[in-house]
Design a protein around this motif. Structure first.
Motif, short mmCIF file in Angstrom:
data_model
loop_
_atom_site.label_atom_id
_atom_site.label_comp_id
_atom_site.label_asym_id
_atom_site.label_seq_id
_atom_site.Cartn_x
_atom_site.Cartn_y
_atom_site.Cartn_z
N GLN A 1 0.81 -1.21 0.00
CA GLN A 1 0.00 0.00 0.00
C GLN A 1 0.85 1.27 0.00
O GLN A 1 0.38 2.34 0.30
CB GLN A 1 -0.94 0.00 1.21
CG GLN A 1 -1.98 -1.11 1.16
CD GLN A 1 -2.82 -1.15 2.41
OE1 GLN A 1 -2.32 -1.33 3.50
NE2 GLN A 1 -4.11 -0.97 2.25
N ASN B 1 -10.06 3.20 3.57
CA ASN B 1 -10.21 2.67 2.21
C ASN B 1 -11.14 3.50 1.34
O ASN B 1 -11.42 3.15 0.20
CB ASN B 1 -10.70 1.21 2.26
CG ASN B 1 -12.07 1.08 2.93
OD1 ASN B 1 -12.78 2.06 3.14
ND2 ASN B 1 -12.42 -0.15 3.28
N GLY B 2 -11.66 4.60 1.90
CA GLY B 2 -12.48 5.50 1.11
C GLY B 2 -13.94 5.16 1.03
O GLY B 2 -14.75 5.93 0.49
N THR B 3 -14.33 3.98 1.54
CA THR B 3 -15.74 3.59 1.45
C THR B 3 -16.32 3.26 2.83
O THR B 3 -17.34 3.81 3.23
CB THR B 3 -15.90 2.37 0.53
OG1 THR B 3 -15.05 1.31 0.99
CG2 THR B 3 -15.54 2.72 -0.91
N ASN C 1 -1.48 13.04 0.23
CA ASN C 1 -1.54 11.67 -0.30
C ASN C 1 -0.21 11.17 -0.82
O ASN C 1 -0.16 10.22 -1.62
CB ASN C 1 -2.63 11.56 -1.36
CG ASN C 1 -3.99 11.97 -0.83
OD1 ASN C 1 -4.47 13.07 -1.13
ND2 ASN C 1 -4.61 11.12 -0.02
N ASP D 1 -6.16 7.59 5.16
CA ASP D 1 -7.56 7.97 5.05
C ASP D 1 -8.51 6.79 5.10
O ASP D 1 -9.72 6.95 4.89
CB ASP D 1 -7.79 8.72 3.73
CG ASP D 1 -7.15 10.09 3.72
OD1 ASP D 1 -6.98 10.67 4.81
OD2 ASP D 1 -6.81 10.58 2.63
N THR E 1 -2.78 6.79 -0.78
CA THR E 1 -4.10 6.73 -1.40
C THR E 1 -4.81 5.47 -0.94
O THR E 1 -4.30 4.36 -1.13
CB THR E 1 -3.97 6.73 -2.94
OG1 THR E 1 -3.28 7.91 -3.36
CG2 THR E 1 -5.35 6.67 -3.60
N ASN E 2 -5.94 5.66 -0.28
CA ASN E 2 -6.66 4.53 0.31
C ASN E 2 -5.75 3.72 1.24
O ASN E 2 -5.82 2.49 1.29
CB ASN E 2 -7.24 3.62 -0.77
CG ASN E 2 -8.31 4.32 -1.59
OD1 ASN E 2 -8.99 5.22 -1.10
ND2 ASN E 2 -8.46 3.91 -2.84
N TRP E 3 -4.90 4.44 1.97
CA TRP E 3 -3.98 3.78 2.91
C TRP E 3 -4.71 3.58 4.23
O TRP E 3 -4.94 4.52 4.98
CB TRP E 3 -2.72 4.64 3.09
CG TRP E 3 -1.61 3.93 3.80
CD1 TRP E 3 -1.13 2.69 3.55
CD2 TRP E 3 -0.84 4.44 4.89
NE1 TRP E 3 -0.09 2.37 4.39
CE2 TRP E 3 0.10 3.44 5.23
CE3 TRP E 3 -0.83 5.64 5.60
CZ2 TRP E 3 1.03 3.60 6.27
CZ3 TRP E 3 0.09 5.81 6.62
CH2 TRP E 3 1.01 4.80 6.94
N ASP E 4 -5.10 2.36 4.50
CA ASP E 4 -5.93 2.02 5.66
C ASP E 4 -5.02 1.66 6.83
O ASP E 4 -5.00 0.53 7.30
CB ASP E 4 -6.83 0.84 5.28
CG ASP E 4 -8.02 0.69 6.19
OD1 ASP E 4 -8.25 1.58 7.04
OD2 ASP E 4 -8.75 -0.31 6.06
N THR F 1 -9.42 -1.31 9.94
CA THR F 1 -10.34 -1.62 8.84
C THR F 1 -11.77 -1.23 9.18
O THR F 1 -12.71 -1.75 8.55
CB THR F 1 -10.29 -3.11 8.52
OG1 THR F 1 -10.61 -3.86 9.67
CG2 THR F 1 -8.93 -3.51 8.01
#
Length: 549
Positions: free
Chosen positions: A174, A334-336, A241, A332, A314-317, A204
């Motif tokens: 990631q 996973n964005g969802t 990012n 941030d 980017t989408n670094w969970d 998560t």
């Protein structure tokens, strides 16, 4: 209310008075900020004690001591921590702590396993180039990798042999900093040990923010405000990012604002300052916890604040502490479904890795690695209890806000399906995030006791490994004991049995050898199947000299 609110601080510190009073009564000074002359004198006398007790310390020709830390208690008792070298080479597992009275008389010692680090030769049979190439091949999951071999004396297993300790550094899947340390015999090329070099926690889940709070900022000459904490020294930046592996202390952009009003309080906010509010405030809570509870002046106890980055990758969970840049990095999610990784116990956990590195430096492998992770879980949780935030209610569920229902739990760690409740000879072979369960279980039992109970609305039911019933003494006392054990008695190779010895030494210092606190600590370790180990080293004529594992 916030970390900067004086009324909140009085309320919180009042809750810590019991542990603090016990520490003062025991004559313990929290801070290592002693006068230079007293520090120099303690170091000189400690070196003399090692030389006079050469057989005890395994100290001989070709060796040197490198001072790492000095702690002087209020009653003058001195604790001097050394790393060791042999023929100029670092000795891995050769560290020690000299405990002496106010006059410099040897009282006690804590020693890693490397008792005698002398080797026949310091010339490797296997060249560095060969070692570097093999190490790269042994770390296929590290991208854009570099390999740096260092010649060392390997004594972490109790013997002594010339070895290459090779660090492979690069990027993970990631984009986060990723690395692997491979230790090989410098005579044969045989692999001795391999472990991950990064310390991180992965979330998560759905993060909860800490509500409307006040944060410490600095007004600039142009009238705007910046996320620079003028008391604690940390700054909070937008990483824009940038991949975690590329982040340096100088990266990113400092957050500034015209009216000193930050963020919008929403999850997955389009206002990039919203995550910065939580990160900035929770860094302050972590600093304040260590300062107001133990007198520790920052991560390294040197008064220096860290750099805190939000919006990393980017989408670094993920969230991660880095010693290299002395910075905290948060992603941030996973964005969802997974929001920003800036909740209290996660950030307290990661920054505690920095505290551990600056003190006992528990090796991130085997049982010492489990203790390293457990220490971060323990103090990350204590930061949450210290903050006592109405949104993120204190509990014994680690990362429950960012990884619902929880990532790890203290009362019965095995409920995650992988962690250990009880010590066994197999614990050291588990992933360090799972072997940490033994330490977490001990902490819960010592704090709250065994059996079923509800705390702050959360139901717990903690079993014991020996069928006993344990009565807890409260997490503030247990945390005080653990901090004393970590900073004074533990070494890089401390195992769970060594941690029992170290924590009982700490309990004796703080509360007395016949105290209820000492007995509770011992009972909780027995309930987690960690029994006392006998020292394999000679005894001092004046006192029993304790090893730490």
């Amino acid at each position: 209310m916030s970390p900067t609110s004086s009324s909140r601080r009085r309320t919180l510190t009042a809750g810590a008075l019991a542990a603090t009073a016990a520490l003062v009564a025991a004559g313990v000074q929290f801070s290592t900020a002693t006068a230079a002359s007293g520090r120099d004198s303690a170091i000189a006398k400690a070196k003399a004690n090692v030389s006079r007790n050469a057989d005890l310390f395994g100290f001989g020709s070709g060796q040197d001591l490198q001072v790492k830390d000095v702690i002087i208690d209020r009653d003058g008792t001195q604790h001097v921590r050394f790393d060791r070298t042999y023929q100029g080479l670092p000795v891995i597992g050769g560290d020690l702590v000299v405990h002496q009275d106010s006059h410099g008389k040897l009282k006690d010692s804590s020693r890693a396993k490397g008792h005698n680090p002398s080797v026949k030769t310091t010339v490797p049979a296997v060249p560095a180039q060969t070692t570097a190439a093999k190490a790269l091949a042994a770390a296929p999951d590290v991208n854009s990798a570099t390999s740096e071999p260092q010649l060392v004396v390997w004594a972490a297993d109790g013997g002594a042999r010339l070895a290459w300790q090779t660090t492979v550094s690069g990027l993970g899947k990631q984009g986060q900093p990723s690395g692997r340390v491979i230790v090989t015999d410098a005579a044969t090329g045989e692999e001795i040990e391999a472990f991950d070099s990064e310390r991180e926690a992965t979330g998560t889940g759905h993060s909860e923010y800490t509500g409307d709070i006040s944060i410490a900022t600095t007004q600039q000459t142009n009238g705007s405000y910046a996320l620079i904490d003028p008391v604690r020294g940390h700054t909070t930046k937008d990483a824009h990012n940038l991949a975690a592996g590329s982040v340096k202390a100088s990266s990113g952009t400092l957050y500034t604002d015209a009216d000193n009003i930050w963020g919008d309080g929403k999850k997955f906010s389009t206002d990039r300052a919203t995550a910065a509010v939580d990160a900035h405030a929770n860094t302050a809570w972590t600093y304040d916890y260590y300062k107001n509870t133990f007198g520790r002046n920052g991560i390294k106890n040197d008064g220096k604040g860290a750099t805190v980055f939000v919006h990393v990758g980017t989408n670094w969970d993920n969230a991660q502490w880095s010693d290299a840049c002395f910075c905290m990095m948060t992603g941030d999610g996973n964005g969802t479904t997974d929001p920003e990784q800036v909740d209290l116990d996660t950030m307290g956990h990661e920054m505690t890795h920095g505290v551990t590195s600056a003190t006992a430096n528990l090796r991130y492998s085997g049982e010492s690695g489990g203790l390293n992770e457990s220490t971060s879980d323990i103090f990350g949780t204590m930061v949450e209890w210290y903050a006592n935030n109405s949104v993120d209610t204190p509990d014994y569920l680690f990362s429950d806000q960012s990884t619902p229902p929880w990532l790890r739990r203290f009362d019965k760690p095995s409920l995650d399906g992988s962690s250990a409740d009880c010590w066994s000879s197999k614990v050291g072979r588990l992933d360090v995030h799972n072997s940490s369960g033994v330490g977490n279980h001990w902490f819960y039992l010592a704090s709250e006791g065994s059996g079923a109970k509800t705390i702050n609305g959360v139901a717990y039911n903690s079993p014991t490994c020996n069928g006993s019933t344990v009565t807890g003494i409260g997490n503030q006392k247990v945390a005080a004991i653990w901090y004393r054990a970590l900073t004074v008695y533990m070494t890089s190779t401390t195992t769970y049995k060594g941690a029992r010895t170290a924590s009982l030494s700490a309990a004796t210092d703080l509360y007395g050898a016949n105290s209820a606190e000492y007995k509770a600590v011992a009972a909780a370790w027995s309930a987690a199947a960690v029994v006392l180990c006998a020292s394999v080293f000679p005894r001092s004529p004046a006192s029993v000299l304790r090893g730490s594992g």
